[in-house]
Scaffold this active site. Structure first.
Site, PDB file in Angstrom:
ATOM      1  N   GLY A  66       0.757  -1.241  -0.129  1.00  0.00           N
ATOM      2  CA  GLY A  66      -0.134   0.141   0.037  1.00  0.00           C
ATOM      3  C   GLY A  66       0.840   1.271   0.119  1.00  0.00           C
ATOM      4  N   CYS A  67       1.933   1.548   0.777  1.00  0.00           N
ATOM      5  CA  CYS A  67       2.710   2.499   0.677  1.00  0.00           C
ATOM      6  C   CYS A  67       3.413   2.834  -0.364  1.00  0.00           C
ATOM      7  CB  CYS A  67       3.797   2.159   2.015  1.00  0.00           C
ATOM      8  SG  CYS A  67       2.943   2.180   3.703  1.00  0.00           S
ATOM      9  N   THR A  68       3.945   1.502  -0.987  1.00  0.00           N
ATOM     10  CA  THR A  68       4.451   1.788  -2.157  1.00  0.00           C
ATOM     11  C   THR A  68       3.499   2.382  -3.363  1.00  0.00           C
ATOM     12  OG1 THR A  68       6.125  -0.030  -1.892  1.00  0.00           O
ATOM     13  CG2 THR A  68       5.831   0.692  -4.096  1.00  0.00           C
TER      14      THR A  68
END
Length: 154
Positions: free
Chosen positions: A43-45
């Protein structure tokens, strides 16, 4: 949580190169400050890559984009290099800004309760006042939602 119309909490944190960066460095500019849980997670990527993909639109609007997590500067440097992230990533292992902005909260994941960073975005105006708070944002639409709020097209 902070409220719209209040002064954004000041901070000084190291960027991905270990250089100190303060919110006050951007006085007179609009700042998109987004908090995310961890480098190199799916998700953060996706969230970081969406901001990178929209970076030109933010630049044209004169808006500074800053990502903050509790990862180390070295982790941020690898993350930024791997995904060609053109914006600042700030390291907050002591959770100074994370707690000041109220994003260190209880989270539930598969029935397990733990403390962590709740993915949130703050838009801070040229005078250092919080103009918009976007709590619990979705990683895939966060950058586009911010641009839409700013009246920018990607």
């Amino acid at each position: 949580m902070l409220e719209v119309g209040t002064k954004a909490p000041a901070f000084t944190l190291p960027d991905q190169n270990g250089e100190p960066v303060s919110l006050s460095d951007f006085a007179g500019k609009k700042v998109v400050l987004y908090f995310y849980p961890r480098d190199n997670t799916p998700g953060c990527t996706r969230q970081a890559c969406a901001f990178a993909g929209a970076y030109e639109a933010f630049e044209q609007a004169g808006v500074v984009v800053i990502g903050v997590s509790k990862d180390s500067a070295a982790s941020h440097q690898k993350f930024a290099a791997k995904h060609q992230l053109p914006f600042l990533l700030l390291s907050d292992p002591e959770r100074t800004a994370i707690q000041a902005y109220g994003v260190w909260q209880e989270k539930k994941n598969y029935g397990k309760v733990s403390m962590g960073v709740v993915r949130s975005t703050f838009i801070i105006n040229e005078d250092g006042i919080i103009e918009k708070i976007m709590p619990k944002v979705k990683p895939d639409t966060n950058a586009a939602d911010v641009l839409a709020y700013l009246g920018q097209e990607q």
